[in-house]
Design a protein around this motif. Sequence first.
Motif, mmCIF file in Angstrom:
data_model
loop_
_atom_site.group_PDB
_atom_site.id
_atom_site.type_symbol
_atom_site.label_atom_id
_atom_site.label_comp_id
_atom_site.label_asym_id
_atom_site.label_seq_id
_atom_site.Cartn_x
_atom_site.Cartn_y
_atom_site.Cartn_z
ATOM 1 N N ALA A 9 43.606 70.363 83.650
ATOM 2 C CA ALA A 9 43.955 69.437 84.718
ATOM 3 C C ALA A 9 44.573 70.198 85.887
ATOM 4 O O ALA A 9 45.033 71.330 85.746
ATOM 5 N N ASP A 10 44.603 69.558 87.050
ATOM 6 C CA ASP A 10 45.323 70.136 88.183
ATOM 7 C C ASP A 10 46.820 70.173 87.895
ATOM 8 O O ASP A 10 47.529 71.077 88.342
ATOM 9 N N CYS A 11 47.295 69.176 87.156
ATOM 10 C CA CYS A 11 48.697 69.135 86.751
ATOM 11 C C CYS A 11 48.761 68.607 85.329
ATOM 12 O O CYS A 11 48.083 67.613 85.005
ATOM 13 N N ALA A 12 49.542 69.246 84.485
ATOM 14 C CA ALA A 12 49.682 68.823 83.091
ATOM 15 C C ALA A 12 51.165 68.655 82.764
ATOM 16 O O ALA A 12 51.997 69.478 83.158
ATOM 17 N N ILE A 13 51.473 67.598 82.055
ATOM 18 C CA ILE A 13 52.850 67.284 81.679
ATOM 19 C C ILE A 13 52.953 67.247 80.166
ATOM 20 O O ILE A 13 52.239 66.497 79.503
ATOM 21 N N ALA A 14 53.839 68.054 79.627
ATOM 22 C CA ALA A 14 54.106 68.035 78.188
ATOM 23 C C ALA A 14 55.282 67.105 77.922
ATOM 24 O O ALA A 14 56.288 67.127 78.635
ATOM 25 N N VAL A 15 55.149 66.275 76.890
ATOM 26 C CA VAL A 15 56.185 65.304 76.536
ATOM 27 C C VAL A 15 56.524 65.439 75.056
ATOM 28 O O VAL A 15 55.629 65.397 74.206
ATOM 29 N N ASP A 16 57.803 65.610 74.769
ATOM 30 C CA ASP A 16 58.302 65.555 73.392
ATOM 31 C C ASP A 16 59.691 64.929 73.452
ATOM 32 O O ASP A 16 60.706 65.626 73.500
ATOM 33 N N VAL A 17 59.706 63.604 73.497
ATOM 34 C CA VAL A 17 60.956 62.876 73.698
ATOM 35 C C VAL A 17 61.967 63.198 72.609
ATOM 36 O O VAL A 17 63.160 63.349 72.869
ATOM 37 N N LEU A 18 61.509 63.298 71.359
ATOM 38 C CA LEU A 18 62.372 63.614 70.222
ATOM 39 C C LEU A 18 61.992 64.970 69.619
ATOM 40 O O LEU A 18 61.351 65.040 68.604
ATOM 41 N N ARG A 19 62.443 66.118 70.190
ATOM 42 C CA ARG A 19 63.472 66.165 71.192
ATOM 43 C C ARG A 19 63.264 67.306 72.188
ATOM 44 O O ARG A 19 64.069 67.503 73.109
ATOM 45 N N ALA A 20 62.188 68.072 72.045
ATOM 46 C CA ALA A 20 62.083 69.350 72.755
ATOM 47 C C ALA A 20 62.162 69.226 74.268
ATOM 48 O O ALA A 20 62.937 69.935 74.914
ATOM 49 N N THR A 21 61.352 68.343 74.869
ATOM 50 C CA THR A 21 61.385 68.298 76.332
ATOM 51 C C THR A 21 62.674 67.647 76.838
ATOM 52 O O THR A 21 63.163 67.988 77.919
ATOM 53 N N THR A 22 63.245 66.739 76.064
ATOM 54 C CA THR A 22 64.561 66.199 76.421
ATOM 55 C C THR A 22 65.600 67.314 76.444
ATOM 56 O O THR A 22 66.444 67.385 77.346
ATOM 57 N N THR A 23 65.530 68.204 75.467
ATOM 58 C CA THR A 23 66.456 69.341 75.413
ATOM 59 C C THR A 23 66.224 70.291 76.582
ATOM 60 O O THR A 23 67.180 70.785 77.196
ATOM 61 N N MET A 24 64.970 70.560 76.923
ATOM 62 C CA MET A 24 64.670 71.457 78.042
ATOM 63 C C MET A 24 65.212 70.909 79.359
ATOM 64 O O MET A 24 65.817 71.640 80.149
ATOM 65 N N VAL A 25 64.984 69.624 79.602
ATOM 66 C CA VAL A 25 65.491 68.998 80.822
ATOM 67 C C VAL A 25 67.009 69.102 80.876
ATOM 68 O O VAL A 25 67.600 69.467 81.903
ATOM 69 N N THR A 26 67.648 68.803 79.763
ATOM 70 C CA THR A 26 69.108 68.814 79.704
ATOM 71 C C THR A 26 69.657 70.218 79.924
ATOM 72 O O THR A 26 70.644 70.403 80.651
ATOM 73 N N ALA A 27 69.031 71.212 79.302
ATOM 74 C CA ALA A 27 69.500 72.596 79.435
ATOM 75 C C ALA A 27 69.402 73.073 80.884
ATOM 76 O O ALA A 27 70.348 73.670 81.417
ATOM 77 N N LEU A 28 68.271 72.822 81.530
ATOM 78 C CA LEU A 28 68.113 73.256 82.921
ATOM 79 C C LEU A 28 69.045 72.494 83.847
ATOM 80 O O LEU A 28 69.594 73.057 84.796
ATOM 81 N N ASP A 29 69.254 71.224 83.570
ATOM 82 C CA ASP A 29 70.172 70.437 84.386
ATOM 83 C C ASP A 29 71.609 70.954 84.240
ATOM 84 O O ASP A 29 72.397 70.870 85.188
ATOM 85 N N ALA A 30 71.923 71.494 83.059
ATOM 86 C CA ALA A 30 73.270 72.007 82.797
ATOM 87 C C ALA A 30 73.463 73.435 83.284
ATOM 88 O O ALA A 30 74.528 74.014 83.078
ATOM 89 N N GLY A 31 72.424 74.011 83.909
ATOM 90 C CA GLY A 31 72.577 75.318 84.520
ATOM 91 C C GLY A 31 71.910 76.477 83.820
ATOM 92 O O GLY A 31 72.116 77.635 84.207
ATOM 93 N N ALA A 32 71.089 76.202 82.806
ATOM 94 C CA ALA A 32 70.360 77.297 82.160
ATOM 95 C C ALA A 32 69.478 78.004 83.185
ATOM 96 O O ALA A 32 68.890 77.368 84.066
ATOM 97 N N GLU A 33 69.383 79.323 83.073
ATOM 98 C CA GLU A 33 68.585 80.125 84.018
ATOM 99 C C GLU A 33 67.098 79.797 83.900
ATOM 100 O O GLU A 33 66.377 79.723 84.890
#
Length: 244
Positions: A18-42
Amino acid sequence: MKLFVYHTPELTPSDRVADCAIAVDVLRATTTMVTALDAGAEAVQVFSDIEQLKQVSEHWPSEKRIRAGERGGSMVDGCDMGNSPLDCTPDRVSGRRLFISTTNGTRALQCVEKAPSVLAAALINRQAVVEFLARKRPETLWIVGSGWEGSFSLEDTVCAGAIAHSLQEMTGISLVDLAGNDETIAAIALYLQWQDRLLELMHHASHGHRLLRLNNSADLEYCAQTDILTTVPVQKEPGVLVKQ
């Protein structure tokens, strides 16, 4: 814009991207990734193989890395944490790279890593992802659920439906023009049925049952929230995501 929903990585087409692809794992990997980056992970770097994770992360100073490994809902021996987003506090992750390998979510990201644009999405950053898509207007868009070991999952499909429904409302594109496959329509229908009872839906989900057996009810409550963070993880190189 044509949106295709695939319930698992195994169901994605093998002859195109696809031109754009979105990976989703609500329980829990992508939720953790979003949270980590929001909390300042490099950055977040994903691996399907836990031994490869350990080898690559060994080249990073210990104070600049966090090894997150999960299999079957539990933390992998030798890692610093499992796959709980609640562990990703600013004092723990800020300025550090999260090296992560999970049962399902990291496989979904690696499945779509060749797409020109790759995002990670969850319910907690749904609206931010939709706004990103509305700006970029990719011609073809895939939302790939992680599922559970190759099978359908309620939580990833309801998240895909939440994104699709909000995207349709924001852009004004009709459902007949937006939906590229039947799964997209089904995902929207699931979301509309459960949008006010997402935590209840998590309790019905098979992986929700696994996490409850492991005393992770707080994770379910966190993962069932919508639009609480504005961070969009975007792939800057294969397997490495940074905050958008």
